[in-house]
Motif scaffolding. Structure first.
Motif, PDB file in Angstrom:
ATOM      1  N   LEU A 124      10.177  -5.104  -7.192  1.00 28.74           N
ATOM      2  CA  LEU A 124       9.722  -6.022  -7.519  1.00 28.74           C
ATOM      3  C   LEU A 124      10.145  -7.095  -8.500  1.00 28.74           C
ATOM      4  O   LEU A 124       9.788  -8.464  -8.235  1.00 28.74           O
ATOM      5  CB  LEU A 124       8.198  -5.356  -7.944  1.00 28.74           C
ATOM      6  CG  LEU A 124       7.572  -4.966  -6.186  1.00 28.74           C
ATOM      7  CD1 LEU A 124       6.191  -4.627  -6.775  1.00 28.74           C
ATOM      8  CD2 LEU A 124       7.088  -6.130  -5.267  1.00 28.74           C
ATOM      9  N   VAL A 201       5.009  11.447  -5.239  1.00 25.13           N
ATOM     10  CA  VAL A 201       3.910  10.397  -5.010  1.00 25.13           C
ATOM     11  C   VAL A 201       3.404   9.704  -6.209  1.00 25.13           C
ATOM     12  O   VAL A 201       3.042   7.879  -6.463  1.00 25.13           O
ATOM     13  CB  VAL A 201       2.711  10.104  -3.187  1.00 25.13           C
ATOM     14  CG1 VAL A 201       1.644   8.891  -3.361  1.00 25.13           C
ATOM     15  CG2 VAL A 201       3.946  10.204  -2.352  1.00 25.13           C
ATOM     16  N   THR A 202       2.962  10.620  -7.119  1.00 26.80           N
ATOM     17  CA  THR A 202       2.254  10.353  -8.403  1.00 26.80           C
ATOM     18  C   THR A 202       3.376   9.040  -9.291  1.00 26.80           C
ATOM     19  O   THR A 202       2.619   8.249  -9.383  1.00 26.80           O
ATOM     20  CB  THR A 202       1.959  11.678  -9.328  1.00 26.80           C
ATOM     21  OG1 THR A 202       1.583  12.213  -7.988  1.00 26.80           O
ATOM     22  CG2 THR A 202       1.021  11.570 -10.044  1.00 26.80           C
ATOM     23  N   LEU A 205       3.568   5.812  -7.892  1.00 30.58           N
ATOM     24  CA  LEU A 205       2.599   5.391  -8.197  1.00 30.58           C
ATOM     25  C   LEU A 205       2.666   4.345  -9.206  1.00 30.58           C
ATOM     26  O   LEU A 205       2.266   3.518 -10.423  1.00 30.58           O
ATOM     27  CB  LEU A 205       1.180   5.867  -7.006  1.00 30.58           C
ATOM     28  CG  LEU A 205       1.483   5.676  -5.330  1.00 30.58           C
ATOM     29  CD1 LEU A 205       0.582   6.450  -5.042  1.00 30.58           C
ATOM     30  CD2 LEU A 205       1.998   4.587  -5.233  1.00 30.58           C
ATOM     31  N   LEU A 206       2.516   5.434 -10.246  1.00 25.11           N
ATOM     32  CA  LEU A 206       2.278   5.381 -12.153  1.00 25.11           C
ATOM     33  C   LEU A 206       3.306   4.871 -12.599  1.00 25.11           C
ATOM     34  O   LEU A 206       3.117   3.835 -13.348  1.00 25.11           O
ATOM     35  CB  LEU A 206       2.140   6.918 -12.893  1.00 25.11           C
ATOM     36  CG  LEU A 206       0.553   7.457 -12.131  1.00 25.11           C
ATOM     37  CD1 LEU A 206       0.564   9.463 -13.180  1.00 25.11           C
ATOM     38  CD2 LEU A 206      -0.576   6.546 -12.922  1.00 25.11           C
ATOM     39  N   ALA A 208       4.758   2.660 -11.180  1.00 25.53           N
ATOM     40  CA  ALA A 208       4.732   1.070 -10.953  1.00 25.53           C
ATOM     41  C   ALA A 208       3.642   1.036 -11.371  1.00 25.53           C
ATOM     42  O   ALA A 208       4.012  -0.823 -11.615  1.00 25.53           O
ATOM     43  CB  ALA A 208       4.613   0.971  -9.329  1.00 25.53           C
ATOM     44  N   ALA A 209       2.629   1.077 -11.503  1.00 25.26           N
ATOM     45  CA  ALA A 209       1.908   0.599 -12.130  1.00 25.26           C
ATOM     46  C   ALA A 209       2.252   0.495 -14.334  1.00 25.26           C
ATOM     47  O   ALA A 209       1.296  -0.726 -14.589  1.00 25.26           O
ATOM     48  CB  ALA A 209       0.273   1.346 -12.519  1.00 25.26           C
ATOM     49  N   SER A 210       2.956   1.714 -14.482  1.00 24.96           N
ATOM     50  CA  SER A 210       3.120   1.235 -15.932  1.00 24.96           C
ATOM     51  C   SER A 210       3.987   0.796 -16.018  1.00 24.96           C
ATOM     52  O   SER A 210       4.162   0.346 -17.786  1.00 24.96           O
ATOM     53  CB  SER A 210       2.329   3.205 -16.783  1.00 24.96           C
ATOM     54  OG  SER A 210       3.642   3.692 -15.819  1.00 24.96           O
TER      55      SER A 210
ATOM     56  N   ALA B  28      -0.861  -2.894  -8.470  1.00 23.57           N
ATOM     57  CA  ALA B  28      -0.199  -1.744  -8.200  1.00 23.57           C
ATOM     58  C   ALA B  28      -1.158  -0.627  -9.147  1.00 23.57           C
ATOM     59  O   ALA B  28      -0.665   0.456  -9.449  1.00 23.57           O
ATOM     60  CB  ALA B  28       1.019  -2.002  -9.571  1.00 23.57           C
ATOM     61  N   SER B  29      -1.935  -1.314 -10.569  1.00 27.47           N
ATOM     62  CA  SER B  29      -2.751  -0.261 -11.052  1.00 27.47           C
ATOM     63  C   SER B  29      -3.924   0.201 -10.044  1.00 27.47           C
ATOM     64  O   SER B  29      -4.770   1.411 -10.066  1.00 27.47           O
ATOM     65  CB  SER B  29      -3.431  -1.321 -11.862  1.00 27.47           C
ATOM     66  OG  SER B  29      -4.543  -2.020 -11.153  1.00 27.47           O
ATOM     67  N   GLY B  31      -3.435   0.474  -6.781  1.00 24.10           N
ATOM     68  CA  GLY B  31      -3.090   0.847  -5.621  1.00 24.10           C
ATOM     69  C   GLY B  31      -2.584   2.698  -6.196  1.00 24.10           C
ATOM     70  O   GLY B  31      -3.029   3.529  -4.931  1.00 24.10           O
ATOM     71  N   VAL B  32      -2.500   3.376  -7.253  1.00 22.64           N
ATOM     72  CA  VAL B  32      -1.726   4.397  -7.285  1.00 22.64           C
ATOM     73  C   VAL B  32      -2.972   5.250  -7.669  1.00 22.64           C
ATOM     74  O   VAL B  32      -3.322   6.323  -6.408  1.00 22.64           O
ATOM     75  CB  VAL B  32      -1.911   4.619  -8.673  1.00 22.64           C
ATOM     76  CG1 VAL B  32      -2.050   5.637  -9.649  1.00 22.64           C
ATOM     77  CG2 VAL B  32      -0.604   3.556  -9.505  1.00 22.64           C
ATOM     78  N   LEU B  35      -4.280   3.837  -2.857  1.00 20.67           N
ATOM     79  CA  LEU B  35      -3.335   4.562  -1.458  1.00 20.67           C
ATOM     80  C   LEU B  35      -3.824   6.242  -1.426  1.00 20.67           C
ATOM     81  O   LEU B  35      -3.511   6.409  -0.157  1.00 20.67           O
ATOM     82  CB  LEU B  35      -1.912   4.757  -1.811  1.00 20.67           C
ATOM     83  CG  LEU B  35      -1.229   5.200  -0.285  1.00 20.67           C
ATOM     84  CD1 LEU B  35      -1.102   3.628   0.374  1.00 20.67           C
ATOM     85  CD2 LEU B  35       0.298   4.724  -1.063  1.00 20.67           C
TER      86      LEU B  35
END
Lengths: 382, 223
Positions: A124, A201-202, A205-206, A208-210, B28-29, B31-32, B35
């Protein structure tokens, strides 16, 4: 037509020796830099590692057993890797902890466990969420590009077999799983088989978020025996406690009690990630239903719970199968067999082709680690 | 003089642009959390679209409440100060609680085949209500895009304009959420729902830790 005969353990020594020659030569190439260097200790350990790998391969061919000899290599790698790594860390930094200035300088060795977490941020925003360098440097030879290239090639050829021939962490739990003759814990809740996927998955996703490698920060059991952030506050203390607890629980105690690789089966996100590529590799394990007596020996032998009665009926293990060969070794009737996808190659030939790829990778990755760790150990006592 | 009906267009187009530009961060924030929840609910395409609508509705409610507040005050409180830490800590703990309960219910009842059994119905009701609450709590999440929107909304000129700003901002970010309806594509694959529940359980621990740290920081700040 498929070959239904059990594997022949009666290969002659000359034939096995001849077939083992390519691997012995490959091993020499891999150990070449150490063997041709000036360091006497490095030469000796490279020679020992080369001989060790070649002899194990020869025994695999001679006896027709895979898991039995692979396990010897894997446990040796599992126990020597942290030893060599820690000695090297202490020599360079004076402790196992990573100082903040090393994190900032990008001097952290890149570990393959990080690969799944880097995908989304890199795709991204072209950001690498790891405090390492892309290309190898003098202070950090284990760079991202080196490890990712190695992983990519190995994964395309071997798929999930990475976990049985390349992972330098799995040997520790395999070692602990091999100590007892019989398991104390005989029934493990199959729901936990989905644990690695949940962790994957955790962390994806985490991360990507953090924009941080969450698994390395919070969940990696092997931080307990490699490197971890310097304990300077409550958070780093908590992280260290989590690392130690996961290591003791999943890598030491549960394998000891269940004789299974519980960290791989119930927790490791990289194993789940590798399962995604399990079907790319042409090397498979199949259960020939006509020869199967439903004795359950293969399911009991499987270290990652990839085989159970249901999967035996279906004739193939789950994607979690890491081609360790334990089921084939355990099967008395030859129903569990190696298979080369898209061919009718007999099991023995499919196994041989797989072993050339798998053991070649083991020599490249594990063999060199064994040699360097042994050298570090000898240097320590000199 | 009567204000032009188009007077608020620049402000709202700014809100839309801000929402769309920062939507990847929102995806991103949120979606965690979203999803695994959508996957665990095991609805089809339409059902998942409806669930996403419930989540966004909850989020809109959170935004409107906040928009009303900043619109009336005409300024944004120091979000890094004690108030921000308190809101962040409490909402993180509430999210952890929601995730934990949802994971526990899903794992406990995963073998029940009858779709009209009381437990299943309760689980669905909780799933829907919980999802709306999750939307509300993430609507009060003090992430970067939210803070940017709050700062601009405070200058919008009144509570109605601030609420409108937030509503349009949500629309911009919501476009990024649309791919999440793909979670409905695998409704028949039970292992995926199981993985989603286990993921929620791990995330619950993470958010519980995160909330506790924020509240501890709040207490420390208060000394």
């Amino acid at each position: 037509m498929a070959d239904n005969r059990p594997l022949s353990p009666l290969r002659s020594w000359p034939r096995a020796g001849l077939l083992a020659l390519p691997i012995a030569l490959w091993g020499l190439v891999m150990m070449g830099p150490a063997l041709s260097g000036r360091d006497g200790t490095a030469k000796l350990t490279a020679f020992l590692a080369e001989a060790f790998m070649a002899v194990l391969f020869l025994l695999m061919l001679r006896t027709g057993q895979t898991h039995r000899w692979r396990k010897v290599f894997f446990i040796t790698l599992g126990f020597l890797f942290p030893v060599g790594f820690i000695i090297e860390l202490v020599r360079l930094r004076g402790s196992m902890s990573i100082p903040v200035e090393h994190l900032i300088a990008g001097d952290t060795p890149f570990c393959f466990m990080v690969i799944p977490m880097t995908v989304i941020p890199a795709a991204l925003n072209r950001v690498l969420i790891f405090p390492g360098s892309i290309l190898p440097t003098a202070s950090n030879p284990r760079a991202v590009a080196t490890m990712v290239s190695l992983w990519l090639v190995a994964t395309l050829v071997l798929g999930k077999a990475w976990c049985a021939y390349g992972c330098f962490f799995g040997g520790l739990e395999e070692g602990f799983a091999s100590i007892r003759r019989r398991p104390v814990l005989k029934r493990l809740n199959p729901v936990f088989r989905y644990g690695p996927w949940a962790v994957l998955v955790t962390i994806v996703l985490l991360s990507a978020a953090s924009y941080a490698p969450t698994y390395c920060q919070w969940l990696c059991p092997f931080k307990a025996v490699t490197e971890f952030p310097e304990i300077t506050n409550g958070q780093t203390l908590l992280q260290a406690v989590i690392f130690a607890s996961l290591f003791l629980g999943l890598v030491v105690i549960l394998p000891l009690l269940s004789k299974k690789r519980t960290q791989c089966a119930f927790f490791c996100p990289f194993g789940a990630f590798q399962s995604l590529f399990a079907r790319i590799s042409p090397f498979r394990i199949r259960i020939e239903r006509s020869a199967c007596k439903d004795c359950g020996a293969c399911s009991r032998a499987c270290p990652t719970l990839a085989l159970d009665a249901g999967r035996v009926l279906q004739g193939a293990p789950r994607d979690a199968c890491m081609r360790c060969g334990a089921c084939v070794d355990a099967c008395a009737t030859g129903a569990a067999r190696w298979h080369l996808q898209g061919t009718r190659a007999p099991s023995e030939r499919a196994r041989l082709l797989f072993l050339y790829a798998g053991w070649g990778f083991a020599c490249l990755f594990g063999g060199t680690i064994i040699a360097s760790s042994l050298a570090s150990l000898i240097h320590l006592f000199r | 003089m009567t204000p032009s009906p188009f007077a608020s267009v620049p402000l709202l187009s700014e809100a839309l642009t801000l929402g769309f530009a920062s939507g990847s961060a929102c995806l991103a924030s949120c979606g965690v959390l979203l999803l695994p929840w959508l996957t665990g609910m095991r609805r089809g395409w339409r059902g998942t679209c409806g669930l996403l609508g419930i989540f966004l509705g909850g989020r809109l409610a959170g935004y409107l409440v906040f928009g009303l507040g900043v619109g009336l005050a005409g300024r944004v409180a120091d979000l890094k100060g004690p108030a921000g830490l308190l809101v962040g800590g409490v909402s993180s703990l509430a999210v952890a609680g929601l995730l934990g309960v949802q994971a526990w219910r899903g794992l406990k009842r995963r073998d029940v085949g009858c779709p009209v059994a009381r437990g299943r119905v309760l689980e669905r009701r909780y799933g829907l209500g919980g999802l709306a609450l999750l939307g509300l709590l993430t609507g009060l999440n003090l992430c970067g895009p939210f803070v940017a929107a709050a700062l601009r909304a405070a200058q919008a000129g009144g509570p109605v304009q601030a609420m409108a700003f937030f509503a349009v901002f949500l629309l911009g970010t919501a476009i990024w959420m649309l791919p999440l309806v793909l979670a409905g594509a695998w409704r028949r694959w039970e292992p995926l729902a199981l993985v989603a529940r286990l993921t929620q359980a791990i995330l619950a621990l993470y958010y519980a830790y995160f909330g506790t740290v924020l509240l501890l920081a709040r207490c420390h700040h208060g000394r």
